[in-house]
Design a protein around this motif. Structure first.
Motif: not given
Length: 267
Positions: A233-244
């Motif tokens: 879950a933290f990994g998904i947040v990190a990736v999506v946050y960075t891309l957005v």
């Protein structure tokens, strides 16, 4: 936020979570009493500056609708609302659900969580003050994208890989310092693009849009923790946050963020 997080962690450690919640509820009651006692009521009519005619106030929903129409017709404001809505959703998932679960499961409880939140708030304050000295020298769009990405990506990635508390604190320091530049940039852009007589309505709509994703973020964070686990879950947040948050680098309407050229007086 800086002091509150530390006090909350201390209260939970000393009194337990239930007693801490009662203390929190009591502070809200005190706040309501102070507001009732010392904040003057708004009159039914508002006298416009320089105008001898009293103008009745419009309703909250009418003002919100007017702000909505302005935002819909301004391409940059649409992007800003969308960006902040998504990042607040992810922040809520991380801060309201994932981080407390992580602190309870791997860091020993609320004291560690209070430390991380306090460090984030304190470093954001320092970053905000420091950014004031260089704000006029840096490009807004690139600075916003880089600082926004750093504010959410690295710290979430550190949680994803199960980093120990000292590493999490270091990443939180970095995130907080970067976060200090975000609101000054967005605030300057909004003040430049929104006419003075529309600012209350538009800023209210922007704030409403920014907070609209928060409840869903907390819910999604809980669902993610139960279904895919904290690390993923933290990994998904990190990736999506960075891309957005790097989206302003794509150009388009984001280019309107830069300062408007000064108008030279006619000779």
């Amino acid at each position: 936020k800086l002091v509150g997080a530390s006090i909350a962690g201390l209260l939970v450690a000393l009194l337990g979570p239930i007693a801490a919640l009662f203390v929190n509820a009591a502070t809200f009651a005190v706040s309501a009493l102070l507001t009732w006692a010392f904040v003057a009521a708004v009159p039914a009519t508002v006298r416009l500056s320089g105008d001898s005619v009293d103008t009745p106030r419009t309703s909250y929903w009418a003002d919100l609708a007017e702000g909505f129409r302005f935002v819909i017709h301004d391409p940059l404001m649409r992007l800003v609302v969308g960006l902040v809505l998504v990042t607040n959703l992810l922040d809520a998932a991380r801060g309201s659900t994932l981080m407390p679960l992580y602190a309870n499961d791997r860091l020993g409880g609320a004291a560690a969580l209070g430390l991380l939140v306090a460090v984030m708030g304190g470093c954001a304050l320092v970053g905000n003050v420091a950014f004031g000295f260089v704000a006029h020298r840096v490009p807004r769009r690139v600075t916003l994208a880089v600082c926004f990405a750093v504010a959410g990506g690295p710290s979430s990635a550190a949680f994803a890989i199960g980093a120990p508390l000292p590493v999490l604190v270091a990443m939180t320091v970095l995130s907080g310092l970067a976060a200090g530049a975000i609101n000054p940039i967005l605030g300057a852009v909004e003040l430049e693009r929104v006419p003075e007589h529309m600012r209350g309505r538009v800023f209210g709509l922007i704030n409403a849009g920014a907070w609209a994703g928060v409840p869903f973020g907390a819910l999604l964070g809980g669902i993610a923790a139960d279904t895919i686990g904290l690390s993923l879950a933290f990994g998904i947040v990190a990736v999506v946050y960075t891309l957005v948050t790097l989206s302003p680098l794509t150009g388009g309407a984001w280019r309107h963020m830069e300062r408007r050229p000064a108008v030279m007086p006619a000779k």
